[in-house]
Scaffold this active site. Structure first.
Site, PDB file in Angstrom:
ATOM      1  N   ASP A  59      23.867  42.732  65.719  1.00  0.00           N
ATOM      2  CA  ASP A  59      24.841  43.492  65.797  1.00  0.00           C
ATOM      3  C   ASP A  59      24.240  44.785  64.920  1.00  0.00           C
ATOM      4  OD1 ASP A  59      27.519  45.155  65.456  1.00  0.00           O
ATOM      5  OD2 ASP A  59      28.351  43.361  66.597  1.00  0.00           O
ATOM      6  N   HIS A  81      30.603  48.136  61.936  1.00  0.00           N
ATOM      7  CA  HIS A  81      30.796  47.260  63.369  1.00  0.00           C
ATOM      8  C   HIS A  81      30.441  46.084  63.135  1.00  0.00           C
ATOM      9  CE1 HIS A  81      30.449  45.834  67.349  1.00  0.00           C
ATOM     10  NE2 HIS A  81      31.641  46.499  67.614  1.00  0.00           N
ATOM     11  N   SER A  89      34.624  43.537  71.512  1.00  0.00           N
ATOM     12  CA  SER A  89      33.495  43.253  70.290  1.00  0.00           C
ATOM     13  C   SER A  89      34.456  42.445  69.272  1.00  0.00           C
ATOM     14  CB  SER A  89      33.252  44.417  69.638  1.00  0.00           C
ATOM     15  OG  SER A  89      32.117  45.009  70.313  1.00  0.00           O
TER      16      SER A  89
END
Length: 846
Positions: A185, A263, A630
């Site tokens: 990620d 994120h 996600s």
């Protein structure tokens, strides 16, 4: 006679007039010369354009002949022999490049050698064509880039009461212990309390000897020595592809495992964040957060940057994660586009995930955020768990209270206006507060109505007022932003703001956003019309339409308190839908995608203070609320870690089938789960292409009764049985021969059956293994898809512990429908195990 004359209109002319004949021929000669000149010019222009394009370097992945290190006979990857073999692979890569490409025309970015024998190179398209023909090269694929597939959920999934206590009598203190989850990620924020080593009274040990894992902690800006602390046990970053891109931003794209986006931290905290971490934003408490497997260890593989993400960096991260020894791999990232010149299941991304599965790692992938369009999934392969996103029963309702007592419901995570619940404030429509040139109002444009710029307004009219902004063309075209509204409100001192729907554009989608000052989104046209009727009743104007007195008053209520109500889950609008497809023409694949549904709507998670991902609403905050597949994928990754902890010998396929066969297609009220569609507020009954096998049920998944074991060789047989794939291609990409071939692709021992073209009778087989420690009797029942009859043989069976039972599933066509229809097989066990197999069939003419 007339027809014959028409066929030869110039016969007499040619026979009787030589001068005219010569003129005629001369004219045709000139025309031919002109046509030839034009063709040459166009050809050279096209060639020039092609040459210009050929000189723009791109990034390519190059698959090379030879077995990667992880699958060779030697088991110790760190042995001197393996180091020597690794050097040999790198030398071969160098030799291929040096012998094929012009000197100075390329830059080698990576040599992949652990689970995949490949290299990444930056070069021009013309040089890439040479590589395709080079000896030892099996395939060349252009890098199309990657994208991110952008609390309360442990309780919603009943983990604290039903799952964690079955792992240990200490509950969350041992849930996920000794399991390593890898995250490919944007990195991680090592200082966040969700990843703290000294958590409560149960600190993490840095003694990793009992873990079959060998990672490394790379340091760099904002990621100093000591960032790996026992909770985070490894952190690496991969940037060769990103740095080769012209859009790479050296100041923003931090070259260390630190998460400059937010994120990656969000995703990691959902799967493996510490338990009971207070979620406090702007001084307000939203409760406590926990990961699905709160004691799992975290291995970070940063491969996506705020400015750029490349597939080669992701492949390098996957390659390293597998060789390090992660148990579960989480991919909330994926390719921007499917491969255009090869089957989707044989793109280098899917190939890397197949080899991860071969190495014994369960791979969990976000299904994509392109719903509700059909065939929008970016997860194709049966060896990967593709996760769709749904809602929970938690929401954050906000409300606007008009002075007449009417309440209008909206959305917005903000505090109330000053003096609530007693004090109401002046309502001012943005167009009525426009700045004037003398006594003449400025021209009212869309950005005035949408409150995009402070200099549009008369400061005296908006100061201390609740300003009504309108969703207009700028928002419809995605030019205007709520960010600009908040900046305007702060600059001019609004008491609060409203963004209401516009009848000209219809209802709009509104998600909770943390506002630092009072604000509310009114997404429904009917509600905005109610507000405007009240506003006009209380607002006085002169004959020219100018406001002489603002009489409307209102207040914005507290919008940060959660409410638990309504039927859940519901498949989210943005969640990508099936069917999966095999090529760029979207020909369907006999594999069900997505595989499973998990919470992915309005999920709280850890965050990074810089927040390059969305700086306006998240910068400087330690938590954020996001929606996306996600967010759904790490829920499944964490649950997979719990299953692995309880059953260390289970293969990835066994874990995946346990999650799939125990899922439910029903919501909290017992009705068929709904799915959001194109229209705002529009719900339809969901099907397998919306939710896969259904919503995950961790309580049943940790004790599934039966599982469907599937190995690497089975996936090779599946590939060899696909009608559009040549066995030579399978050998070239996977390194495995097509020694066996399934009678039909749907014969793969997968926890679902998908048949994209059923013409007549077809029998497929499923093999079930009893993973409980007791003998159990199962009775089968079938809800057949429309247009079919489905029979089971045997329809009931008794299976002893750890034994295998084959079940034949016979399909017959009763009606040609030329569309997919849905059903299921249910095996009900005498010890209360229930095993569900989704059926997805399209009947077509013979």
């Amino acid at each position: 006679m007339h027809l014959k004359q028409m066929e030869n209109p110039n016969k007499d002319l040619m026979d009787n007039n030589p001068r005219k004949l010569r003129a005629y021929c001369f004219i045709w000669l000139i025309v031919c010369i002109l046509v030839l000149i034009v063709c040459v010019i166009l050809s050279r222009a096209e060639e020039k354009d092609g040459n210009d394009d050929d000189h723009v370097p791109r990034i390519y992945s190059v698959l090379v002949e030879g077995e990667p290190l992880a699958f060779r006979a030697a088991t110790n990857i760190d042995s001197k022999a393996m180091v020597y073999e690794a050097k040999k692979i790198e030398d071969i890569h160098e030799e291929i490049l040096e012998s094929t490409l012009e000197k100075g025309s390329y830059t080698k970015l990576y040599s992949f050698k652990h689970i995949i024998n490949a290299l990444a190179v930056r070069t021009t398209p013309s040089q890439a064509k040479k590589l395709k023909k080079a000896k030892g090269v099996k395939a060349v694929e252009e890098d199309k880039g990657v994208k991110l597939m952008t609390t309360y959920t442990p309780d919603f999934l009943e983990l604290p009461r039903q799952v964690w206590p079955k792992i240990s009598n200490q509950g969350d203190r041992r849930a996920g212990e000794d399991i390593v989850i890898g995250f490919v990620d944007t990195g991680i924020n090592p200082t966040h309390p969700s990843f703290a080593a000294l958590h409560l009274t149960n600190p993490y040990s840095m003694n990793l000897s009992r873990l079959n894992f060998s990672g490394d902690c790379e340091t760099g800006p904002l990621f100093p020595a000591g960032s790996c602390n026992g909770k985070i046990i490894s952190a690496r970053f991969f940037s060769a592809g990103a740095r080769a891109s012209v859009v790479f931003n050296g100041s923003l794209d931090i070259l260390s495992p630190f998460d400059a986006s937010g994120h990656g931290s969000h995703v990691a905290s959902i799967a493996a964040g510490n338990t009971e971490v207070p979620v406090i934003v702007d001084g307000f408490s939203y409760g406590r957060a926990s990961g699905m497997a709160p004691r799992a260890r975290i291995a970070v593989y940063k491969a996506v940057y705020p400015s750029i993400g490349t597939l080669v960096d992701v492949i390098a991260a996957i390659d390293q994660a597998i060789i390090d020894g992660v148990d579960v791999l989480t991919l909330s990232v994926g390719p921007d586009k499917p491969p255009v010149d090869k089957p989707t299941v044989l793109g280098i991304f899917d190939l890397a995930m197949l080899l991860a599965r071969k190495a014994g790692v369960i791979v969990v992938q976000a299904a994509g955020n392109h719903g509700p369009f059909p065939s929008s999934v970016v997860s194709y392969s049966p060896w990967v768990v593709g996760v769709a996103a749904g809602s929970t029963d938690r929401s954050y309702p906000a409300s606007l209270i008009l002075d007449g007592g009417q309440t209008v419901q909206g959305v917005g995570l903000s505090g109330p206006t000053l003096g609530a619940p007693f004090l109401r404030h002046r309502l001012v429509l943005a167009r009525d507060a426009v700045r004037t040139n003398g006594s003449v109002p400025r021209t009212i444009t869309g950005d005035v109505e949408e409150c995009q710029r402070p200099d549009n307004f008369d400061p005296a009219k908006v100061l201390g007022s609740i300003v009504i902004c309108t969703f207009s063309e700028g928002f419809f075209n995605q030019i205007s932003t709520i960010r600009a509204i908040t900046q305007t409100a702060t600059t001019l001192g609004f008491m609060g703001f409203i963004l209401m729907a516009n009848p000209n554009f219809g209802d709009y989608v509104a998600e909770p956003i943390i506002f630092s000052s009072p604000g509310i989104l009114i997404p429904k046209v009917l509600d905005s019309q109610l507000i405007m009727r009240y506003y006009e009743e209380k607002t006085y104007r002169d004959k020219g339409g100018m406001v002489t007195q603002f009489g409307a008053r209102a207040r914005i209520n507290e919008g940060r308190n959660s409410v638990f109500a309504g039927d859940a889950p519901v498949v989210s609008r943005f969640s990508s839908r099936g069917p999966a497809f095999i090529d760029a023409n979207q020909n369907p694949l006999d594999v069900l995608k997505p595989d499973i549904l998990a919470p992915g709507h309005q999920i709280w998670g850890a965050w990074s203070l810089p927040s390059a991902f969305d700086p306006t609403f998240t910068a400087g905050r330690s938590f954020a609320i996001l929606s996306g597949t996600s967010m759904a994928a790490p829920h499944i990754a964490g649950i997979a870690a719990l299953i692995k902890q309880l059953n260390p010998s289970w293969t990835p396929a066994m874990i995946a089938s346990a999650i799939s066969t125990t899922a439910t297609g029903y919501d909290s009220s017992g009705e068929v789960m709904s799915a959001e569609s194109y229209g705002i507020g529009e719900l339809f009954p969901s099907n397998h292409f919306d939710h896969g096998a259904g919503h995950v049920n961790p309580t049943r998944a940790i004790d599934p009764g039966l599982v469907l074991p599937t190995g690497f060789e089975d996936y090779i047989s599946f590939l060899c049985s696909l009608p559009d794939i040549n066995p030579v291609t399978v050998r070239a990409t996977t390194g495995a021969w097509c020694t066996t071939k399934l009678s039909h692709p749907a014969n793969l021992n997968h926890p679902s059956v998908t048949i994209s073209a059923l013409k007549g009778p077809l029998v497929v087989r499923r093999s079930f293994q009893n993973v409980s420690n007791k003998t159990e009797r199962y009775l089968g029942s079938v809800l057949p898809p429309n247009g079919t009859i489905v029979r089971l043989s045997p329809s009931w069976f008794t299976i002893r512990a750890q034994r295998i039972q084959d079940v034949d599933i016979e399909f017959n066509v009763t009606e040609v429908l030329n569309q997919f229809t849905f059903g299921e097989i249910v095996l009900t066990g005498s010890l209360n195990h229930i095993v569900r197999i989704p059926l997805t069939v399209k009947t077509i003419p013979l």
